[in-house]
Structure formats: C-alpha cells, structure tokens
Design a protein around this motif. Sequence first.
Motif, mmCIF file in Angstrom:
data_model
loop_
_atom_site.group_PDB
_atom_site.id
_atom_site.type_symbol
_atom_site.label_atom_id
_atom_site.label_comp_id
_atom_site.label_asym_id
_atom_site.label_seq_id
_atom_site.Cartn_x
_atom_site.Cartn_y
_atom_site.Cartn_z
ATOM 1 N N VAL A 1 39.051 4.872 93.994
ATOM 2 C CA VAL A 1 40.266 5.585 94.389
ATOM 3 C C VAL A 1 40.888 4.933 95.624
ATOM 4 N N ARG A 2 40.048 4.555 96.570
ATOM 5 C CA ARG A 2 40.529 3.887 97.793
ATOM 6 C C ARG A 2 41.248 2.584 97.466
ATOM 7 N N HIS A 3 40.903 1.987 96.336
ATOM 8 C CA HIS A 3 41.512 0.718 95.936
ATOM 9 C C HIS A 3 42.585 0.899 94.855
ATOM 10 N N GLY A 4 43.119 2.119 94.744
ATOM 11 C CA GLY A 4 44.312 2.319 93.938
ATOM 12 C C GLY A 4 44.153 2.937 92.570
ATOM 13 N N ILE A 5 42.951 3.303 92.169
ATOM 14 C CA ILE A 5 42.760 3.934 90.866
ATOM 15 C C ILE A 5 42.940 5.444 91.023
ATOM 16 N N ALA A 6 43.720 6.039 90.159
ATOM 17 C CA ALA A 6 43.955 7.484 90.232
ATOM 18 C C ALA A 6 42.659 8.248 90.005
ATOM 19 N N ALA A 7 42.403 9.203 90.864
ATOM 20 C CA ALA A 7 41.177 10.002 90.757
ATOM 21 C C ALA A 7 41.082 10.725 89.424
ATOM 22 N N THR A 8 42.221 11.044 88.836
ATOM 23 C CA THR A 8 42.223 11.768 87.554
ATOM 24 C C THR A 8 41.690 10.925 86.406
ATOM 25 N N ARG A 9 41.587 9.615 86.599
ATOM 26 C CA ARG A 9 41.054 8.729 85.556
ATOM 27 C C ARG A 9 39.533 8.656 85.576
ATOM 28 N N ILE A 10 38.908 9.253 86.585
ATOM 29 C CA ILE A 10 37.467 9.097 86.785
ATOM 30 C C ILE A 10 36.813 10.463 86.920
ATOM 31 N N THR A 11 35.893 10.747 86.012
ATOM 32 C CA THR A 11 35.037 11.917 86.174
ATOM 33 C C THR A 11 33.654 11.399 86.525
#
Length: 121
Positions: free
Chosen positions: A79-89
């Motif tokens: 997330v810190r590197h730009g990936i949306a948190a909603t894409r990761i469970t």
Amino acid sequence: MLQPLTVGTTLGLDKVRFEQGSARLLSSSYPALKKLLQLLTETPSLTIELRGHTDNVGSAEKNVQLSERRVATVKAYLVRHGIAATRITGQGLGGAEPRASNEREATRQLNRRVEFRVTGR
C-alpha cells in the motif's frame, strides 16, 4: 511468479523473511516484495489474499496473531508503494498449514512463510 495467474492460484513469497518471533521484515525480503509490487502494478485488475504461516513452536493463538501481523506488514509495504488496500486481503493461519515437518529447525523454517492467492483477475 512465472505460472499462469488464475483465480485460486497460490504462490509463495519464499524470500520474504522476518526477524524471529517478529513482524519486522529482514532486508533480504525486499527484492521479492518488489517483484510482487511490480506484478500488482502491471496487472491493475489483480486482487490477492496474503496468507501468513508460522511453525508450530509456541501457542497456536500467538502464532495466528504473529502470522496476522506479518500479513499486515506485507500489505502495508504494498500500500505504501501505491497499491490500493482494497486489492489486498489477508489471513493469518499460524501453524495450521505446514508445508514441511516441524521436527527440526531446518524444516520449521520452511513453514514460516507468506504466500499470496489470486482472488480476482
């Protein structure tokens, strides 16, 4: 990460390692994390579930909590590197799914791992 990435595929992040008994990443983990970051960046529709595992040393409850913290650390990096948190469970499984024997330290190390499962393309 050269396998076809179909929904349900689980891949290990074998080089992602943590300090013993901790959710603090070892510096040797960053190349593998950068590869996962690149995959997620290049495939913007990809969603994943991070799955954390431990060996069976210590209480089962504490191992689940530790595996959950390790999953949270990997997610925070992405997330810190730009990936949306909603894409990761994420899910911490503790020692419930060993991939090797817990009889010796050398094989217990194989059970201390983080994997990711493809949940959407």
